[in-house]
Design a protein around this motif. Structure first.
Motif, mmCIF file in Angstrom:
data_model
loop_
_atom_site.group_PDB
_atom_site.id
_atom_site.type_symbol
_atom_site.label_atom_id
_atom_site.label_comp_id
_atom_site.label_asym_id
_atom_site.label_seq_id
_atom_site.Cartn_x
_atom_site.Cartn_y
_atom_site.Cartn_z
ATOM 1 N N ALA A 90 -1.889 18.820 -9.296
ATOM 2 C CA ALA A 90 -1.221 20.120 -9.156
ATOM 3 C C ALA A 90 -1.099 20.814 -10.513
ATOM 4 C CB ALA A 90 0.155 19.935 -8.529
ATOM 5 N N ARG A 91 -0.804 20.039 -11.555
ATOM 6 C CA ARG A 91 -0.701 20.618 -12.903
ATOM 7 C C ARG A 91 -2.059 21.119 -13.376
ATOM 8 N NH1 ARG A 91 1.248 16.510 -15.089
ATOM 9 N NH2 ARG A 91 3.428 17.078 -14.752
ATOM 10 N N PHE A 92 -3.098 20.363 -13.127
ATOM 11 C CA PHE A 92 -4.447 20.743 -13.548
ATOM 12 C C PHE A 92 -4.931 21.983 -12.807
ATOM 13 C CE2 PHE A 92 -9.036 20.466 -12.678
ATOM 14 C CZ PHE A 92 -9.535 20.475 -13.972
ATOM 15 N N GLY A 93 -4.753 22.005 -11.485
ATOM 16 C CA GLY A 93 -5.222 23.139 -10.688
ATOM 17 C C GLY A 93 -4.288 24.322 -10.678
ATOM 18 N N GLN A 94 -3.068 24.132 -11.209
ATOM 19 C CA GLN A 94 -2.041 25.175 -11.235
ATOM 20 C C GLN A 94 -1.781 25.717 -9.834
ATOM 21 O OE1 GLN A 94 -2.612 28.158 -14.313
ATOM 22 N NE2 GLN A 94 -3.529 26.637 -15.710
ATOM 23 N N THR A 95 -1.741 24.792 -8.860
ATOM 24 C CA THR A 95 -1.510 25.180 -7.476
ATOM 25 C C THR A 95 -1.077 23.965 -6.679
ATOM 26 O OG1 THR A 95 -2.485 26.155 -5.482
ATOM 27 C CG2 THR A 95 -3.928 24.791 -6.842
ATOM 28 N N GLU A 96 -0.317 24.230 -5.616
ATOM 29 C CA GLU A 96 0.020 23.180 -4.645
ATOM 30 C C GLU A 96 -0.888 23.278 -3.424
ATOM 31 O OE1 GLU A 96 2.156 20.750 -4.924
ATOM 32 O OE2 GLU A 96 3.078 21.313 -6.821
ATOM 33 N N ALA A 97 -1.619 24.395 -3.316
ATOM 34 C CA ALA A 97 -2.553 24.599 -2.197
ATOM 35 C C ALA A 97 -3.944 24.198 -2.675
ATOM 36 C CB ALA A 97 -2.529 26.060 -1.738
ATOM 37 N N PHE A 98 -4.317 22.957 -2.436
ATOM 38 C CA PHE A 98 -5.573 22.433 -2.966
ATOM 39 C C PHE A 98 -6.772 22.981 -2.199
ATOM 40 C CE2 PHE A 98 -2.500 18.869 -3.930
ATOM 41 C CZ PHE A 98 -2.329 19.246 -5.264
ATOM 42 N N ASP A 99 -7.944 22.917 -2.854
ATOM 43 C CA ASP A 99 -9.163 23.504 -2.293
ATOM 44 C C ASP A 99 -9.624 22.800 -1.022
ATOM 45 O OD1 ASP A 99 -9.034 25.024 -4.556
ATOM 46 O OD2 ASP A 99 -10.760 24.127 -5.546
ATOM 47 N N ASP A 100 -9.414 21.494 -0.951
ATOM 48 C CA ASP A 100 -9.996 20.692 0.126
ATOM 49 C C ASP A 100 -8.942 19.710 0.623
ATOM 50 O OD1 ASP A 100 -11.807 19.643 1.901
ATOM 51 O OD2 ASP A 100 -13.230 18.919 0.393
ATOM 52 N N ASP A 101 -9.283 19.000 1.704
ATOM 53 C CA ASP A 101 -8.412 17.919 2.155
ATOM 54 C C ASP A 101 -8.231 16.917 1.015
ATOM 55 O OD1 ASP A 101 -8.487 19.127 4.641
ATOM 56 O OD2 ASP A 101 -10.074 17.834 5.394
ATOM 57 N N PHE A 127 0.825 -1.205 0.000
ATOM 58 C CA PHE A 127 0.000 0.000 0.000
ATOM 59 C C PHE A 127 0.862 1.258 0.000
ATOM 60 C CE2 PHE A 127 0.628 -0.951 4.522
ATOM 61 C CZ PHE A 127 0.970 0.304 5.047
ATOM 62 N N ALA A 128 0.237 2.357 -0.438
ATOM 63 C CA ALA A 128 0.823 3.710 -0.377
ATOM 64 C C ALA A 128 -0.302 4.675 -0.089
ATOM 65 C CB ALA A 128 1.511 4.059 -1.696
ATOM 66 N N MET A 129 -0.016 5.663 0.759
ATOM 67 C CA MET A 129 -1.075 6.586 1.186
ATOM 68 C C MET A 129 -0.553 8.016 1.240
ATOM 69 S SD MET A 129 -2.882 4.452 4.261
ATOM 70 C CE MET A 129 -3.668 2.873 3.932
ATOM 71 N N LEU A 130 -1.478 8.955 1.089
ATOM 72 C CA LEU A 130 -1.179 10.378 1.230
ATOM 73 C C LEU A 130 -2.366 11.056 1.901
ATOM 74 C CD1 LEU A 130 0.446 12.917 -1.086
ATOM 75 C CD2 LEU A 130 -1.969 13.280 -0.532
ATOM 76 N N ASN A 131 -2.079 11.910 2.880
ATOM 77 C CA ASN A 131 -3.122 12.713 3.531
ATOM 78 C C ASN A 131 -2.595 14.133 3.665
ATOM 79 O OD1 ASN A 131 -4.053 13.728 6.609
ATOM 80 N ND2 ASN A 131 -5.706 13.006 5.299
ATOM 81 N N ARG A 132 -3.184 15.057 2.897
ATOM 82 C CA ARG A 132 -2.741 16.450 2.900
ATOM 83 C C ARG A 132 -3.940 17.340 3.233
ATOM 84 N NH1 ARG A 132 0.213 18.840 -2.329
ATOM 85 N NH2 ARG A 132 1.655 17.146 -1.742
ATOM 86 N N PRO A 133 -3.913 18.022 4.392
ATOM 87 C CA PRO A 133 -5.059 18.865 4.757
ATOM 88 C C PRO A 133 -5.165 20.093 3.867
ATOM 89 C CG PRO A 133 -3.272 19.133 6.340
ATOM 90 C CD PRO A 133 -2.861 18.017 5.424
ATOM 91 N N GLY A 134 -6.395 20.511 3.586
ATOM 92 C CA GLY A 134 -6.604 21.748 2.850
ATOM 93 C C GLY A 134 -6.206 22.952 3.665
ATOM 94 N N ARG A 135 -6.333 22.823 5.011
ATOM 95 C CA ARG A 135 -5.892 23.861 5.932
ATOM 96 C C ARG A 135 -4.894 23.216 6.884
ATOM 97 N NH1 ARG A 135 -11.240 26.260 8.261
ATOM 98 N NH2 ARG A 135 -9.758 27.525 9.427
ATOM 99 N N PHE A 136 -4.841 23.682 8.136
ATOM 100 C CA PHE A 136 -3.867 23.139 9.075
ATOM 101 C C PHE A 136 -4.183 21.691 9.431
ATOM 102 C CE2 PHE A 136 -3.058 27.616 9.735
ATOM 103 C CZ PHE A 136 -1.688 27.646 9.966
ATOM 104 N N VAL A 137 -5.448 21.397 9.639
ATOM 105 C CA VAL A 137 -5.848 20.061 10.058
ATOM 106 C C VAL A 137 -6.851 19.500 9.062
ATOM 107 C CG1 VAL A 137 -5.390 20.312 12.529
ATOM 108 C CG2 VAL A 137 -7.559 21.125 11.598
ATOM 109 N N ALA A 138 -6.905 18.155 9.017
ATOM 110 C CA ALA A 138 -7.725 17.504 7.997
ATOM 111 C C ALA A 138 -8.986 16.912 8.607
ATOM 112 C CB ALA A 138 -6.915 16.398 7.311
ATOM 113 N N GLY A 139 -10.014 16.782 7.763
ATOM 114 C CA GLY A 139 -11.236 16.115 8.161
ATOM 115 C C GLY A 139 -11.368 14.744 7.524
ATOM 116 N N ASP A 140 -10.313 14.307 6.817
ATOM 117 C CA ASP A 140 -10.313 12.975 6.215
ATOM 118 C C ASP A 140 -9.683 11.975 7.179
ATOM 119 O OD1 ASP A 140 -11.383 14.116 3.986
ATOM 120 O OD2 ASP A 140 -9.582 13.956 2.757
#
Length: 543
Positions: free
Chosen positions: A523-534, A333-346
């Motif tokens: 990231a390429r599609f959204g042209q950002t590293e700061a995504f809208d959501d978790d 397995f491989a996993m990634l969890n990146r919060p949209g803000r400081f903390v995540a709701g996922d």
């Protein structure tokens, strides 16, 4: 009497840096404040989660209000979601969340406890406005006290301390007078006495003076007018002269600086009348500046504390998360969890069963921020306890549902996919509680949405869950993800969607590479590293 706040200040207290832009915006009743991503927005938030014209803050003739202008993601005001097109009234110190940014609303404030006010509202013959020229000339007499007061006000760390410091300074500059700093509520009425000094006793305040001062005008009660033409209580108290000046924070009158001289004091006289007005006016302005600085410092301290608390919460979340790469019971397995803000709701987890089976799950809590993160922590802990004890996956999900459904607010829920893999029989058992974001890739086909379907967690306390079981072939892979992947928007507003996920899943079989490719393409599609959501992604390959 005009009792409406004449301006609103929107103070940024949390969120990504805005590239040198202001952290505070002020608007008045005649002009709305536009929040959005577009070039014409007053508060410009350069992120795809924010619509070009996202929301408007304006005065509707009765109160300040925020109206969502049909944005895609809505706003949150005082913890309540404001849906696209909806309008909500704003209160003093309400917090507004738009995308990844949180603002604090500052309106005309006030306190609620009462002081006695004389019944003189119909007597105005002794009330005179003081011109700016008079103020500029007469202030020189008390310049030394004004300068000395700067030190004591500079040391004040609270508004109460500033009020006491200014009252003491005014009493020093106007001898044989009674001095008070009195809060003014949002209707222009007297409230708490914040501080007093001088020959203080029981206070009855002139309503005429107070009303004018609350409008932002320095006024005096002149000593050469007979008190019998004034209010009865003023005459009984023997007030010979008085003046009152507004203490303004920003554009709002927060309090008034009041002093009077009374006939019972043989030393009282014109010293507390017209001659004192410019001095009181200047001291009130200095007090207002000190209170403004205290509020700014307090907001900054609060911002730093909030960020510190959120960082600590994020550390706690990381402790609960599984390793980002690994192998368990025949499953890579491989996993990634990146919060949209400081903390995540996922939430995301991998559990090893004592019987040789492997369980894994991925869920998404509605909402954002600390509330969603706390609910995520509860859900993750509950699932871990149930699965570690050997409970079937459907019972673990039902136990979580019975825990949350009676307690969480209406409209709040958790979408959840949970599965169990038996490497001996190669059987994958799963249930999907309103999640829907799953792909199973086998040599001949790609299947979207596996697992027996049911309502999300937290909707129906009594719902029973069922499972779906299938045999998977060697080398088959499973992808789970949150809506932060499919719903990420491009600068034009287009969503990433399933159609961009599917070809990557078909062509990429190794879990770690699959997760990395999805993040790169997003990231390429959204042209950002700061995504809208978790953003949460989990990829599994069955040996």
């Amino acid at each position: 009497m005009d009792d409406t706040p004449i301006s609103l200040v929107l103070q940024l207290i949390e969120g990504p840096e805005l590239g040198g832009m202001d952290r505070a915006w002020r608007t008045r009743t005649e002009r709305p404040l536009i929040i959005g991503r577009g070039q014409d927005a007053d508060v410009r938030l350069p992120d795809a989660s924010v619509s070009r014209t996202h929301a408007e803050i304006s005065f509707d003739g009765v109160a300040w209000a925020l109206q969502d202008l049909g944005s895609r993601h809505g706003c949150v005001v005082a913890g309540r979601l404001v849906r696209p097109g909806e309008q909500v009234t704003l209160g003093h110190l309400n917090e507004i969340q738009v995308g990844a940014w949180v603002f604090c609303v500052q309106l005309t404030g006030g306190m609620t406890s009462a002081v006695t006010v004389s019944p003189d509202s119909t007597q105005h013959d002794r009330v005179r406005r003081v011109s700016p020229d008079e103020i500029g000339t007469l202030i020189k007499r008390r310049l030394e006290v004004v300068l000395n007061s700067a030190g004591s006000l500079g040391n004040a760390s609270t508004e109460s301390e500033a009020a006491h410091a200014i009252a003491e300074s005014v009493a020093e500059g106007v001898t044989h007078a009674q001095v008070a700093v009195v809060a003014v509520d949002d209707r222009g009425e007297p409230a708490d006495v914040l501080a007093s000094a001088g020959n203080t006793g029981d206070f009855e305040l002139s309503r005429s003076l107070l009303t004018e001062a609350a409008k932002g005008q320095t006024v005096v009660l002149e000593a050469d007018t007979q008190t019998h033409n004034y209010g009865v209580s003023i005459a009984q108290l023997g007030i010979r002269s008085a003046c009152c000046a507004p203490i303004t924070v920003g554009d709002s009158v927060q309090a008034v600086l009041y002093l009077d001289a009374r006939a019972e004091d043989p030393h009282a006289g014109a010293d507390a009348g017209e001659d004192a007005a410019p001095f009181v006016h200047a001291m009130a302005r200095i007090c207002g500046l000190a209170m403004s600085n205290i509020r700014r410092a307090s907001l900054e301290i609060s911002r730093v504390q909030i960020e510190s608390d959120l960082r600590a919460a994020r550390v706690a979340q990381r402790i609960m998360m599984p390793e980002s790469r690994g192998t368990t019971h025949g499953v890579e397995f491989a996993m990634l969890n990146r919060p949209g803000r400081f903390v995540a709701g996922d939430l995301i987890g991998v559990e090893q069963r004592p019987d040789g089976k492997a369980c894994f799950y991925l869920g998404d809590v509605t909402g954002k921020g600390v509330g969603a993160a706390m609910l995520m922590g509860i859900a993750q802990s509950s699932l871990h306890a149930s699965l570690a004890a050997g409970a079937p996956i459907e019972r673990a999900a039902m136990r979580l549902n019975r825990l949350l459904a009676p307690r969480i607010e209406a409209g709040q829920f958790i979408s959840l996919w949970i599965g169990e893999y038996d490497p001996t029989t190669r059987r994958l058992t799963s249930t999907d509680c309103g999640h829907g974001y799953s792909y199973l890739r086998e040599s001949a086909r790609l299947t979207l949405g596996i697992g027996a379907g049911s309502f999300p967690i937290g909707i129906d306390t009594d719902q029973n869950l069922t499972t779906e079981t299938r045999t998977v072939e060697p080398g088959a892979s499973l992808l789970l993800f949150s809506d932060g992947l499919a719903e990420q928007a491009s600068p034009s507003g287009e969503q990433f969607g399933f159609e961009r996920v599917e070809p990557i899943v078909r062509d990429t079989h190794e879990p770690a590479r699959l997760v990395d490719r999805l993040v790169e393409e997003l990231a390429r599609f959204g042209q950002t590293e700061a995504f809208d959501d978790d953003l949460t992604i989990a990829a599994f390959r069955f040996a």
